[in-house]
Design a protein around this motif. Structure first.
Motif, PDB file in Angstrom:
ATOM      1  N   THR A   4      12.240  28.292  21.779  1.00 54.80           N
ATOM      2  CA  THR A   4      12.361  27.402  21.345  1.00 54.80           C
ATOM      3  C   THR A   4      13.201  28.025  19.699  1.00 54.80           C
ATOM      4  O   THR A   4      13.532  29.036  19.501  1.00 54.80           O
ATOM      5  CB  THR A   4      11.251  27.041  20.049  1.00 54.80           C
ATOM      6  N   ALA A  54       7.494  17.885  27.778  1.00 57.41           N
ATOM      7  CA  ALA A  54       7.269  19.360  27.812  1.00 57.41           C
ATOM      8  C   ALA A  54       5.709  19.322  26.884  1.00 57.41           C
ATOM      9  O   ALA A  54       4.935  19.820  27.462  1.00 57.41           O
ATOM     10  CB  ALA A  54       7.966  20.689  27.587  1.00 57.41           C
ATOM     11  N   ALA A  55       6.295  18.787  25.754  1.00 56.75           N
ATOM     12  CA  ALA A  55       4.796  19.306  24.565  1.00 56.75           C
ATOM     13  C   ALA A  55       3.403  18.585  25.274  1.00 56.75           C
ATOM     14  O   ALA A  55       2.472  18.541  25.103  1.00 56.75           O
ATOM     15  CB  ALA A  55       5.516  18.890  23.129  1.00 56.75           C
ATOM     16  N   HIS A  74       5.535  25.340  34.413  1.00 50.47           N
ATOM     17  CA  HIS A  74       5.247  25.405  33.207  1.00 50.47           C
ATOM     18  C   HIS A  74       3.976  25.571  32.743  1.00 50.47           C
ATOM     19  O   HIS A  74       3.644  25.926  31.740  1.00 50.47           O
ATOM     20  CB  HIS A  74       6.158  23.666  32.700  1.00 50.47           C
ATOM     21  N   HIS A 102       9.871  23.002  32.690  1.00 50.54           N
ATOM     22  CA  HIS A 102       9.196  21.376  32.702  1.00 50.54           C
ATOM     23  C   HIS A 102       9.613  20.655  33.505  1.00 50.54           C
ATOM     24  O   HIS A 102      11.318  20.993  32.859  1.00 50.54           O
ATOM     25  CB  HIS A 102       8.709  21.016  31.192  1.00 50.54           C
ATOM     26  N   HIS A 162      14.649  22.544  21.051  1.00 51.30           N
ATOM     27  CA  HIS A 162      14.161  22.543  23.122  1.00 51.30           C
ATOM     28  C   HIS A 162      15.873  22.767  23.194  1.00 51.30           C
ATOM     29  O   HIS A 162      16.597  23.993  23.988  1.00 51.30           O
ATOM     30  CB  HIS A 162      13.278  21.462  24.036  1.00 51.30           C
ATOM     31  N   THR A 210       4.141  27.144  18.230  1.00 54.63           N
ATOM     32  CA  THR A 210       5.446  27.023  18.506  1.00 54.63           C
ATOM     33  C   THR A 210       4.492  28.528  19.987  1.00 54.63           C
ATOM     34  O   THR A 210       4.629  28.258  21.268  1.00 54.63           O
ATOM     35  CB  THR A 210       5.962  28.418  17.544  1.00 54.63           C
ATOM     36  N   PRO A 248       7.182  32.447  28.144  1.00 55.27           N
ATOM     37  CA  PRO A 248       7.116  30.806  28.533  1.00 55.27           C
ATOM     38  C   PRO A 248       7.211  30.099  29.855  1.00 55.27           C
ATOM     39  O   PRO A 248       7.064  28.650  30.020  1.00 55.27           O
ATOM     40  CB  PRO A 248       8.843  30.594  27.978  1.00 55.27           C
ATOM     41  N   THR A 249       7.908  31.399  30.901  1.00 54.66           N
ATOM     42  CA  THR A 249       7.249  30.245  32.628  1.00 54.66           C
ATOM     43  C   THR A 249       6.386  31.210  33.183  1.00 54.66           C
ATOM     44  O   THR A 249       6.324  32.714  33.208  1.00 54.66           O
ATOM     45  CB  THR A 249       8.932  29.779  33.358  1.00 54.66           C
ATOM     46  N   SER A 259       3.874  20.810  18.914  1.00 51.89           N
ATOM     47  CA  SER A 259       4.879  19.457  20.454  1.00 51.89           C
ATOM     48  C   SER A 259       6.396  19.194  19.815  1.00 51.89           C
ATOM     49  O   SER A 259       7.147  19.339  20.761  1.00 51.89           O
ATOM     50  CB  SER A 259       5.065  18.387  19.876  1.00 51.89           C
ATOM     51  N   ARG A 260       6.588  20.183  18.017  1.00 49.48           N
ATOM     52  CA  ARG A 260       7.642  19.453  17.673  1.00 49.48           C
ATOM     53  C   ARG A 260       8.620  20.917  17.798  1.00 49.48           C
ATOM     54  O   ARG A 260       9.740  20.640  17.892  1.00 49.48           O
ATOM     55  CB  ARG A 260       7.578  20.142  16.240  1.00 49.48           C
ATOM     56  N   ARG A 261       7.786  22.046  18.800  1.00 49.24           N
ATOM     57  CA  ARG A 261       8.506  23.454  19.476  1.00 49.24           C
ATOM     58  C   ARG A 261       9.098  23.294  20.614  1.00 49.24           C
ATOM     59  O   ARG A 261       9.900  24.779  20.892  1.00 49.24           O
ATOM     60  CB  ARG A 261       8.090  24.546  19.032  1.00 49.24           C
ATOM     61  N   ALA A 262       8.670  21.845  21.083  1.00 53.70           N
ATOM     62  CA  ALA A 262       8.707  21.729  22.556  1.00 53.70           C
ATOM     63  C   ALA A 262       9.409  21.058  22.779  1.00 53.70           C
ATOM     64  O   ALA A 262       9.415  20.013  22.209  1.00 53.70           O
ATOM     65  CB  ALA A 262       7.473  22.197  23.773  1.00 53.70           C
ATOM     66  N   HIS A 263       9.926  20.710  23.977  1.00 52.67           N
ATOM     67  CA  HIS A 263      10.619  19.353  24.816  1.00 52.67           C
ATOM     68  C   HIS A 263       9.676  18.300  24.847  1.00 52.67           C
ATOM     69  O   HIS A 263       8.855  18.611  24.490  1.00 52.67           O
ATOM     70  CB  HIS A 263      11.610  20.009  26.092  1.00 52.67           C
ATOM     71  N   LEU A 274      12.471  16.842  16.267  1.00 47.78           N
ATOM     72  CA  LEU A 274      12.550  18.386  15.902  1.00 47.78           C
ATOM     73  C   LEU A 274      12.192  18.597  18.177  1.00 47.78           C
ATOM     74  O   LEU A 274      13.342  19.707  17.948  1.00 47.78           O
ATOM     75  CB  LEU A 274      11.130  18.940  15.896  1.00 47.78           C
ATOM     76  N   SER A 275      11.219  17.654  18.590  1.00 50.46           N
ATOM     77  CA  SER A 275      10.983  19.155  19.602  1.00 50.46           C
ATOM     78  C   SER A 275      13.134  18.893  20.603  1.00 50.46           C
ATOM     79  O   SER A 275      13.013  19.652  21.403  1.00 50.46           O
ATOM     80  CB  SER A 275      10.520  17.290  20.716  1.00 50.46           C
ATOM     81  N   THR A 324       5.363  27.465  23.829  1.00 46.87           N
ATOM     82  CA  THR A 324       6.429  28.378  24.377  1.00 46.87           C
ATOM     83  C   THR A 324       5.366  29.581  25.567  1.00 46.87           C
ATOM     84  O   THR A 324       5.971  31.003  25.639  1.00 46.87           O
ATOM     85  CB  THR A 324       7.255  29.331  23.292  1.00 46.87           C
TER      86      THR A 324
END
Lengths: 437, 437
Positions: B312, A162-163, A130, B159, B130, A302, A311-312, A155-159, B125-126, A306
């Motif tokens: 995402t 994870a953010a 990650h 992650h 996700h 985003t 993304p990985t 942050s809002r576009r990731a777990h 949102l996070s 990501t």
């Protein structure tokens, strides 16, 4: 919280079988590497190493975990007894966090008994795959941005956790700050922020919103000017804060032309020191396309969190050598990997010619030969020690680790040939030379 | 751990300004929706709702958080006092977890004061972006797999905490189990596992590895047969476990032809009940391509935890209505959104004709009209209440919430037109009809 259950079930069942047959205590070397970079990428960036070391420190089976494993009959009592005592007593070494890497680079090496090392597979890979994906994308963005700061706002576009790690990885790769407060707290990162459209919409009109923000935050604040009409927004922003207004943010529209119009307007209003922040679905290509526009910093969301299409990373954790019956270390590989002929424990160095990286030299072979190998004079060694016989070497973890990784990333990128920093798709920036001893 | 700092800095600075000017206490409605599905996708799946509700419950500023915010001078003392008392006292409603959705579907509605609701933006949102990305991809996989179980094995490519949430989201979308132990513990999911190549390589030969695994796990275990030579691996597997061997796993090669050869070999050895698990970089397309092959279950890793190309969702959290000076609720939107004419609070329902979903009906407009609207007889209402005046409605969180979401996903998919389940790129499966009251 313990990290011990952030683990695939099969690590524990393999452990049970190996404890029963006695092979669990064979000395073993596991290595992390990736066979390919994402299509078209010229280099990758290692990130998460500090978090891996923190996760290994926290890898403990407390009664709550043991009770659950027992109730679920995941493993037998002998294995539970082993887990209750689990402490990692081996060694961990590899690429410094922030270092660039290429296909086949031996990024991390875990040497211990099979039992101690096999349990770490999932959490080691989760963190590195990650964080390195984020840092590898972020590095292209900071490179495209040149001297202009990139700010992480994704942050809002990731777990949600994870953010936090993504903010950390972005900073390792040269981002100047993050909107994420927990990342600021946990790793000592600089946190930044402007305002959302909701704040303007909450107020009866844009003038009231700007006046309120300036009253609370001072004229050095950043006002978001595109809720209604950008031209009127800029006018009202300067009226609210004066010509000392810190910055305006543009979050929509055709950014290059918009930025030019706003710059002219700000200058004509006397706000020549007011900066322009842009933040509308930026990735490395959009940043590069804004190079000639009068933009002062980039808010990236985003695409950085990501990994901008990747993304990985494809990092794997493979057993490359282990003791045999006689106690001698022996290289091992599944048949498809054995075909390469490049087996066993690895070490590596980067050949640097006239200050420029020229080759990634990866050395593999029998244990004593690889351990005895020393880099040639024009090679920079890449293999650092993080944990020695269960003891953490200081300086790699926490906020210090992030600072050190940020410097390493900058130094390592500075050494790359300039073609490495081009965004277009191509082969890895330097070849990997495999040496078998 | 508190979730309060899993938040963008600007939420707190906007709060400070709004507290100072008095607008912080204006009643407000925020909505979560997405403008587009990922290119070519025909539907999305809501996941993470239960985790959102748990995050809201845990959203508290304890002394440790307040001290850090004070030391960093993120906000002033009046704002810190507000944060110290923070409890969400409003209401949250929206699509049940597991429900399918389309562009513009009002997925979550948070109604409270501006101050209470604005702080939740990032964490809401996070989680939803996700978890819904994973569930949306997972749903295509379980649909492609038909009656054959899909097993989530992707923790190492995500992650470490996102991996736990990804396992949960995959199960919501019909996966039969996960390799992730923490997901098993936290959400009561079924955990599964086989063995890695490292286990075979640890032993002096494949026979010893298989004998050890069968001794520890019983003949019902799943043996990984592709470390050396698949044909010999299968032979040794049946010799080690007998014809009662549970399953063999194939992790490489051309899976359709390999599966057919292994099935014939197993049958010829009398192991007619032994199953075949495949697990080599599978995504929904690879699963579909294996439909005619004699495969019994699919182990899916990277592609499910990374949303199979869409890591995402583009969900946003927008202020759609708030009190004005007089205390009346008023629809608000930035100019570009206002052009749609479909403003204010929303509600929605799905028109179902002869058991088949036909339209997503999204109703917006003035507050009293939307609140008074009732679905027509052929519409299934989609708007459920999760939190009422600060109190959690039971049944949506924890392991119960996951079970309920899994059922909802199955029911909701069963109602879709069959074309919705095709994997090829196309428009959303049903049109969204916007009604303005």
């Amino acid at each position: 919280m313990t990290t011990a259950l952030l683990t695939d079930r099969y690590e524990l069942t393999m452990l049970q079988a190996a404890l029963a047959d006695g092979t669990a205590h064979r000395r073993s070397v596991f290595e992390v590497f990736t066979r390919h970079l994402p299509p078209g990428r010229r280099y990758g960036v290692v990130a998460g190493t500090g978090r891996v070391l923190e996760a290994v420190e926290g890898f403990r089976f407390a009664p709550a975990e043991l009770d659950w494993l027992a109730a679920q009959r995941v493993v037998d009592d002998a294995t539970l007894d082993y887990l209750a005592q689990y402490r990692f007593t081996g060694s961990i070494s590899g690429y410094a966090e922030g270092e660039v890497f290429f296909p086949g680079s031996p990024l991390l090496q875990v040497e211990s008994t099979f039992a101690e090392a096999v349990l770490l597979e999932t959490v080691v890979l989760s963190v590195l795959n990650h964080d390195s994906a984020v840092a590898s994308a972020a590095s292209r963005m900071t490179s495209a941005a040149g001297d202009r700061p990139c700010l992480e706002m994704g942050s809002r576009r990731a777990h949600e956790e994870a953010a936090v790690a993504a903010a950390r990885a972005a900073v390792v790769a040269g981002f100047a700050g993050t909107s994420n407060l927990e990342a600021g707290r946990r790793y000592g990162l600089r946190t930044i922020g402007t305002a959302a459209h909701a704040f303007t919409l909450l107020h009866d009109d844009e003038e009231a919103a700007f006046a309120s923000q300036v009253a609370a935050m001072g004229p050095g604040t950043t006002l978001l000017v595109d809720t209604y009409d950008v031209r009127r927004g800029v006018e009202r922003a300067v009226r609210a804060a004066g010509t000392g207004l810190g910055a305006v943010r543009l979050d929509s529209g055709d950014l290059p032309s918009q930025a030019r119009a706003v710059r002219e307007q700000l200058d004509s209003l006397g706000a020549t020191g007011t900066k322009i922040v842009v933040s509308s679905d930026l990735d490395e290509h959009a940043i590069a396309a804004l190079a000639a526009a009068p933009v002062d910093s980039y808010g990236v969301g985003t695409s950085v969190v990501t990994g901008s299409g990747a993304p990985t990373c494809g990092m794997v954790y493979k057993l490359v050598a282990r003791e045999d019956r006689s106690g001698a270390m022996q290289a091992v590989a599944k048949t498809s990997a054995a075909k390469s002929g490049h087996l066993g424990r690895k070490t590596s160095a980067r050949r640097v010619v006239a200050g420029e990286a020229a080759e990634e030299v990866v050395v593999g072979g029998t244990d004593p030969a690889v351990l005895a190998w020393r880099p040639e004079p024009d090679m920079r060694p890449l293999h650092e020690v993080f944990v020695q016989d269960g003891r953490l070497v200081p300086g790699w973890t926490g906020a210090d680790g992030v600072e050190r990784a940020t410097r390493r990333h900058a130094d390592s990128c500075a050494e790359l040939p300039v073609t490495a920093l081009r965004l277009s798709a191509d082969d890895p920036a330097i070849p990997t030379v495999r040496v078998t001893l």
